[in-house]
Design a protein around this motif. Structure first.
Motif, PDB file in Angstrom:
ATOM      1  N   MET A   1      42.854   5.875  33.673  1.00  0.00           N
ATOM      2  CA  MET A   1      41.723   5.048  33.357  1.00  0.00           C
ATOM      3  C   MET A   1      41.931   3.631  33.885  1.00  0.00           C
ATOM      4  O   MET A   1      40.988   3.010  34.362  1.00  0.00           O
ATOM      5  CB  MET A   1      41.493   5.019  31.847  1.00  0.00           C
ATOM      6  N   ALA A   2      43.165   3.147  33.787  1.00  0.00           N
ATOM      7  CA  ALA A   2      43.425   1.788  34.243  1.00  0.00           C
ATOM      8  C   ALA A   2      43.185   1.669  35.744  1.00  0.00           C
ATOM      9  O   ALA A   2      42.629   0.670  36.222  1.00  0.00           O
ATOM     10  CB  ALA A   2      44.853   1.383  33.897  1.00  0.00           C
ATOM     11  N   GLY A   3      43.588   2.690  36.497  1.00  0.00           N
ATOM     12  CA  GLY A   3      43.363   2.669  37.935  1.00  0.00           C
ATOM     13  C   GLY A   3      41.889   2.692  38.282  1.00  0.00           C
ATOM     14  O   GLY A   3      41.438   1.979  39.189  1.00  0.00           O
ATOM     15  N   ALA A   4      41.118   3.489  37.558  1.00  0.00           N
ATOM     16  CA  ALA A   4      39.676   3.568  37.809  1.00  0.00           C
ATOM     17  C   ALA A   4      38.982   2.259  37.424  1.00  0.00           C
ATOM     18  O   ALA A   4      38.057   1.809  38.110  1.00  0.00           O
ATOM     19  CB  ALA A   4      39.071   4.742  37.039  1.00  0.00           C
ATOM     20  N   ILE A   5      39.425   1.629  36.355  1.00  0.00           N
ATOM     21  CA  ILE A   5      38.847   0.344  35.952  1.00  0.00           C
ATOM     22  C   ILE A   5      39.194  -0.737  36.966  1.00  0.00           C
ATOM     23  O   ILE A   5      38.360  -1.584  37.298  1.00  0.00           O
ATOM     24  CB  ILE A   5      39.293  -0.021  34.518  1.00  0.00           C
ATOM     25  N   ALA A   6      40.428  -0.693  37.486  1.00  0.00           N
ATOM     26  CA  ALA A   6      40.805  -1.653  38.530  1.00  0.00           C
ATOM     27  C   ALA A   6      39.950  -1.452  39.773  1.00  0.00           C
ATOM     28  O   ALA A   6      39.504  -2.420  40.405  1.00  0.00           O
ATOM     29  CB  ALA A   6      42.288  -1.498  38.861  1.00  0.00           C
ATOM     30  N   CYS A  47      36.876   7.793  41.456  1.00  0.00           N
ATOM     31  CA  CYS A  47      38.246   7.296  41.369  1.00  0.00           C
ATOM     32  C   CYS A  47      38.947   7.878  40.140  1.00  0.00           C
ATOM     33  O   CYS A  47      40.105   8.304  40.224  1.00  0.00           O
ATOM     34  CB  CYS A  47      38.261   5.776  41.318  1.00  0.00           C
ATOM     35  N   ALA A  48      38.268   7.899  39.011  1.00  0.00           N
ATOM     36  CA  ALA A  48      38.860   8.471  37.799  1.00  0.00           C
ATOM     37  C   ALA A  48      39.178   9.947  38.001  1.00  0.00           C
ATOM     38  O   ALA A  48      40.246  10.424  37.599  1.00  0.00           O
ATOM     39  CB  ALA A  48      37.914   8.282  36.611  1.00  0.00           C
ATOM     40  N   MET A  49      38.268  10.684  38.638  1.00  0.00           N
ATOM     41  CA  MET A  49      38.501  12.104  38.883  1.00  0.00           C
ATOM     42  C   MET A  49      39.669  12.301  39.857  1.00  0.00           C
ATOM     43  O   MET A  49      40.538  13.141  39.638  1.00  0.00           O
ATOM     44  CB  MET A  49      37.234  12.760  39.437  1.00  0.00           C
ATOM     45  N   PHE A  50      39.704  11.515  40.930  1.00  0.00           N
ATOM     46  CA  PHE A  50      40.783  11.633  41.904  1.00  0.00           C
ATOM     47  C   PHE A  50      42.134  11.340  41.268  1.00  0.00           C
ATOM     48  O   PHE A  50      43.103  12.087  41.441  1.00  0.00           O
ATOM     49  CB  PHE A  50      40.534  10.683  43.079  1.00  0.00           C
ATOM     50  N   SER A  54      45.245  13.887  40.661  1.00  0.00           N
ATOM     51  CA  SER A  54      46.519  13.652  41.327  1.00  0.00           C
ATOM     52  C   SER A  54      47.669  13.499  40.329  1.00  0.00           C
ATOM     53  O   SER A  54      48.814  13.779  40.668  1.00  0.00           O
ATOM     54  CB  SER A  54      46.433  12.427  42.232  1.00  0.00           C
ATOM     55  N   LEU A  55      47.380  13.083  39.110  1.00  0.00           N
ATOM     56  CA  LEU A  55      48.415  12.936  38.091  1.00  0.00           C
ATOM     57  C   LEU A  55      48.598  14.183  37.231  1.00  0.00           C
ATOM     58  O   LEU A  55      49.511  14.240  36.412  1.00  0.00           O
ATOM     59  CB  LEU A  55      48.098  11.740  37.186  1.00  0.00           C
TER      60      LEU A  55
END
Length: 113
Positions: A1-6, A47-50, A54-55
């Motif tokens: 979530m942090a990556g998608a928010i960024a 981005c959140a889905m990707f 990936s994680l």
């Protein structure tokens, strides 16, 4: 979530000139709404889905025969006299170490189900 928010924050920052330019000929609220709907929200979701894909780490497969919990399978059937036997046989032939109970629910069949 942090990556998608960024990613959303970076996208919003990069979209500011686009919004300013469009707001010269359209209402600002409408422009923000359209840019958010066309670019920011889909970008955030992708981005959140990707990143979540990936994680993702699949759980290890259970060792054969390690799970012995009883399982109940509900089979809803209506006028399935010709094929219900194959369905029940397929369920009964599963390789499962625990007990399997099959409940076949007949929903007012007019044949011999």
């Amino acid at each position: 979530m942090a990556g998608a928010i960024a990613w959303l924050a970076l996208s919003a920052l990069l979209a500011r000139p686009w919004v300013r330019q469009a707001a010269l000929s359209l209402p600002l609220g409408y422009t923000v709404w359209v840019v958010a709907g066309i670019a920011l929200l889909p970008g955030y979701l992708m981005c959140a889905m990707f990143l979540s894909n990936s994680l993702y780490q699949a759980l290890p497969a259970p060792v054969n025969g390690s799970c012995r919990q009883p399982v109940t399978v509900l089979v809803c059937a209506r006028n399935e006299a010709k094929s219900i036997y194959h369905t029940l046989q397929s369920i009964a032939s599963q390789r499962y170490a625990g007990p399997i109970r099959i409940l076949c629910v007949d929903n007012g069949s007019s044949d011999q189900t």
